[in-house]
Enzyme design. Structure first.
Site, PDB file in Angstrom:
ATOM      1  N   LYS A   1       0.130   4.603  -4.680  1.00 49.56           N
ATOM      2  CA  LYS A   1       0.743   3.281  -4.794  1.00 49.56           C
ATOM      3  C   LYS A   1       1.589   3.157  -6.062  1.00 49.56           C
ATOM      4  O   LYS A   1       2.044   2.079  -6.408  1.00 49.56           O
ATOM      5  CB  LYS A   1      -0.352   2.209  -4.750  1.00 49.56           C
TER       6      LYS A   1
ATOM      7  N   GLU B   1       0.867  -1.173   0.000  1.00 48.45           N
ATOM      8  CA  GLU B   1       0.000   0.000   0.000  1.00 48.45           C
ATOM      9  C   GLU B   1       0.908   1.228   0.000  1.00 48.45           C
ATOM     10  O   GLU B   1       2.110   1.116  -0.216  1.00 48.45           O
ATOM     11  CB  GLU B   1      -0.954  -0.063   1.204  1.00 48.45           C
TER      12      GLU B   1
END
Ligand code: ZN
Length: 265
Positions: free
Chosen positions: A51, A3
């Site tokens: 991301k 993440e």
């Protein structure tokens, strides 16, 4: 699960190994860029964007990569032949270091001036210098009927949250993943909590939301289906709904039906 915090850390490691040094090798093992050769060019910087990862190289080109579900980078001293491994998607090497990207979900080269084409749609970056909570809340509020879990994963609303932080943030705020985002009382607190959790974890390899880094104790609900809620003892539930358009592992949602009452009960 890669993440925003993971990508932030990977970007910093790549920057330390590559920035300010001349590439002696670039090996793009994706069909579209198989003949691209950036050897001889200086790497300027490595930047995380949600991301996504951007490596800016001399000559106005940017290498855009994304870890998706299984991607990773490994960095070791230069000099050895690059691995002959079918999982390798990209090798970047200079006189000191060899950086090898495995199973990257995206590998492409774009003009630096046109980076917007690949990351321009992203909402405010939770770990970015331009983080803007008001703008993230405004974007979330624009689709009030959307389930909260799905809205948090949509990188157009805010960038950096994946499945783990989605589940954990909603638990900590007592919000059901299926609750319409428009009915959340304090959306500001929700997005700021997400930012704080990513910020707290960006320097370490594990993702901890409970404050306890011991193995198996890191999360409140993520990965804990069928086990008792750490707060109330109710069995944690997990469910995958096929309608969100996300990949299977991203569709899986974990929640405590007692601490997060709502439409999912
Ligand atoms: Zn509970």
């Amino acid at each position: 699960m890669p993440e925003g915090d993971t990508v932030w850390r990977v970007s910093r490691r790549l920057g330390e190994a590559l920035a300010g040094r001349v590439l002696t090798r670039s090996d793009f093992r994706v069909p579209r860029f198989a003949t691209t050769d950036l050897a001889g060019r200086v790497v300027h910087e490595s930047l995380p964007r949600g991301k996504h990862l951007l490596i800016r190289v001399d000559g106005g080109v940017t290498i855009h990569t994304h870890l998706r579900m299984d991607g990773s980078w490994r960095i070791w001293p230069a000099g050895r032949p690059p691995p002959r491994d079918h999982r390798v998607r990209l090798v970047l090497e200079n006189a000191d270091w060899q950086a090898v990207g495995y199973l990257l979900g995206v590998v492409e080269v774009v003009p630096t001036a046109r980076e917007d084409r690949v990351v321009g749609y992203l909402g405010p970056d939770l770990l970015g210098p331009d983080w803007n909570a008001d703008e993230a809340v405004r974007r979330l509020a624009a689709t009030p009927d959307r389930p909260a879990g799905e809205a948090l994963l949509d990188q157009r609303n805010l960038a950096g949250i994946g499945n783990l932080y989605k589940a954990e943030v909603l638990f900590l705020r007592g919000i059901s993943p299926w609750q319409p985002v428009g009915s959340i009382g304090d959306m500001h607190a929700l997005v700021e909590l997400a930012r704080r959790l990513l910020e707290a974890n960006k320097e370490r390899p594990s993702q901890v939301t409970t404050g306890n880094p011991a193995r198996g104790a890191e999360t409140w609900v993520y990965g804990r289906a069928g086990r008792p809620c750490r707060r109330c003892g109710t069995t944690i539930r997990a469910e995958s709904r096929a309608d969100s358009g996300a990949p299977a592992a991203e569709r899986m949602t974990y929640w405590c039906p007692a601490c997060q009452p709502g439409p999912g009960d």
